[in-house]
Design a protein around this motif. Structure first.
Motif, PDB file in Angstrom:
ATOM      1  N   UNK A  29     -32.838 -71.837 -25.769  1.00 42.76           N
ATOM      2  CA  UNK A  29     -33.767 -71.112 -24.910  1.00 42.76           C
ATOM      3  C   UNK A  29     -35.028 -71.849 -24.540  1.00 42.76           C
ATOM      4  N   UNK A  30     -35.119 -73.125 -24.882  1.00 42.51           N
ATOM      5  CA  UNK A  30     -36.306 -73.914 -24.532  1.00 42.51           C
ATOM      6  C   UNK A  30     -35.904 -75.099 -23.663  1.00 42.51           C
ATOM      7  N   UNK A  31     -36.775 -75.439 -22.731  1.00 48.28           N
ATOM      8  CA  UNK A  31     -36.513 -76.531 -21.803  1.00 48.28           C
ATOM      9  C   UNK A  31     -37.476 -77.684 -22.085  1.00 48.28           C
ATOM     10  N   UNK A  32     -36.953 -78.890 -22.026  1.00 51.30           N
ATOM     11  CA  UNK A  32     -37.748 -80.102 -22.230  1.00 51.30           C
ATOM     12  C   UNK A  32     -38.392 -80.497 -20.902  1.00 51.30           C
ATOM     13  N   UNK A  33     -39.716 -80.572 -20.893  1.00 56.38           N
ATOM     14  CA  UNK A  33     -40.468 -80.982 -19.707  1.00 56.38           C
ATOM     15  C   UNK A  33     -41.461 -82.072 -20.092  1.00 56.38           C
ATOM     16  N   UNK A  34     -41.866 -82.836 -19.090  1.00 55.66           N
ATOM     17  CA  UNK A  34     -42.950 -83.802 -19.319  1.00 55.66           C
ATOM     18  C   UNK A  34     -44.002 -83.590 -18.248  1.00 55.66           C
ATOM     19  N   UNK A 116     -40.445 -72.153 -23.590  1.00 56.82           N
ATOM     20  CA  UNK A 116     -39.491 -71.064 -23.405  1.00 56.82           C
ATOM     21  C   UNK A 116     -39.294 -70.827 -21.910  1.00 56.82           C
ATOM     22  N   UNK A 117     -38.088 -70.440 -21.552  1.00 54.62           N
ATOM     23  CA  UNK A 117     -37.774 -70.258 -20.131  1.00 54.62           C
ATOM     24  C   UNK A 117     -38.633 -69.186 -19.469  1.00 54.62           C
ATOM     25  N   UNK A 118     -39.187 -68.277 -20.244  1.00 54.85           N
ATOM     26  CA  UNK A 118     -40.049 -67.245 -19.662  1.00 54.85           C
ATOM     27  C   UNK A 118     -41.531 -67.566 -19.824  1.00 54.85           C
ATOM     28  N   UNK A 129     -37.868 -74.701  -9.507  1.00 57.12           N
ATOM     29  CA  UNK A 129     -37.523 -73.301  -9.779  1.00 57.12           C
ATOM     30  C   UNK A 129     -36.074 -73.009  -9.398  1.00 57.12           C
ATOM     31  N   UNK A 130     -35.610 -73.595  -8.298  1.00 60.04           N
ATOM     32  CA  UNK A 130     -34.213 -73.401  -7.892  1.00 60.04           C
ATOM     33  C   UNK A 130     -33.260 -74.006  -8.917  1.00 60.04           C
ATOM     34  N   UNK A 131     -33.624 -75.146  -9.466  1.00 57.46           N
ATOM     35  CA  UNK A 131     -32.802 -75.785 -10.499  1.00 57.46           C
ATOM     36  C   UNK A 131     -32.652 -74.849 -11.697  1.00 57.46           C
ATOM     37  N   UNK A 132     -33.752 -74.256 -12.139  1.00 56.49           N
ATOM     38  CA  UNK A 132     -33.681 -73.333 -13.280  1.00 56.49           C
ATOM     39  C   UNK A 132     -32.872 -72.080 -12.943  1.00 56.49           C
TER      40      UNK A 132
END
Length: 146
Positions: A29-34, A116-118, A129-132
C-alpha cells in the motif's frame, strides 16, 4: 503536416517525442517516490523515470533510473501503460511490486520516500495521477499486486 525539408537532398526532418521509461514501485500500500532536485518541476515528487538511452530497452532504462534516483535495485513485474505528456515525450511505465530496503536520494533527487496511496505529496507531472489510477484499476482487476 508541414515538416522541414532540405532543399539540397530532400531529407525530411521528422520531429518526434523522446522515449522515456519509468517505474511505479508499490508494496504493502505504499509507493516509492523521489523528490526532484533538477528541472523540470524541481522540488516535486515523482516515480523513478527518465529518458531511454540509445541501444537500451525501456525495461533496462526503468531499472537504471530507479537505481540512479533511489539507490534501489528493483525487479520489474509487468508493463503498466504508455503515457504521452503532450509535450515532448512518451513514457513506458513498468510496475514493480516489492520495495527493497534502504532507499536513498542520489544526485537527481534530494529525498526519497514511501507514501501511502491516500497520502501523496504534490506529484511532478500531469500523467502521474493517471498512472496511479491505472495501477489501481489493474490491482482491482487482479492484474497487479498490492
Amino acid at each position: 503536416k508541414l515538416r522541414p525539408v532540405c532543399k539540397m537532398c530532400g531529407f525530411v526532418f521528422y520531429q518526434g517525442p523522446k522515449l522515456a521509461a519509468g517505474m511505479v514501485v508499490i508494496d504493502k500500500g505504499k509507493v516509492l517516490l523521489h523528490r526532484r532536485d533538477v528541472g523540470p518541476r524541481e522540488g516535486t515528487w515523482t516515480f523513478p523515470s527518465g529518458y531511454v538511452d540509445l541501444g537500451e530497452s525501456p525495461a533496462e532504462a526503468a531499472i537504471r533510473e530507479a537505481k540512479e534516483e533511489t539507490a534501489q535495485d528493483v525487479i520489474l513485474d509487468q508493463l503498466l501503460g504508455v503515457y504521452n505528456n503532450r509535450s515532448h515525450s512518451v513514457s513506458l511505465v513498468m510496475y514493480a511490486g516489492h520495495i527493497p530496503e534502504n532507499a536513498a536520494p542520489l544526485p537527481e533527487s534530494d529525498q526519497v520516500g514511501l507514501f501511502p496511496l491516500d497520502g501523496l505529496p504534490e506529484l511532478s507531472f500531469e500523467h502521474d495521477h493517471q498512472i496511479l489510477e491505472d495501477w489501481r484499476r489493474q490491482a482491482a482487476a487482479g492484474k497487479s499486486q498490492t
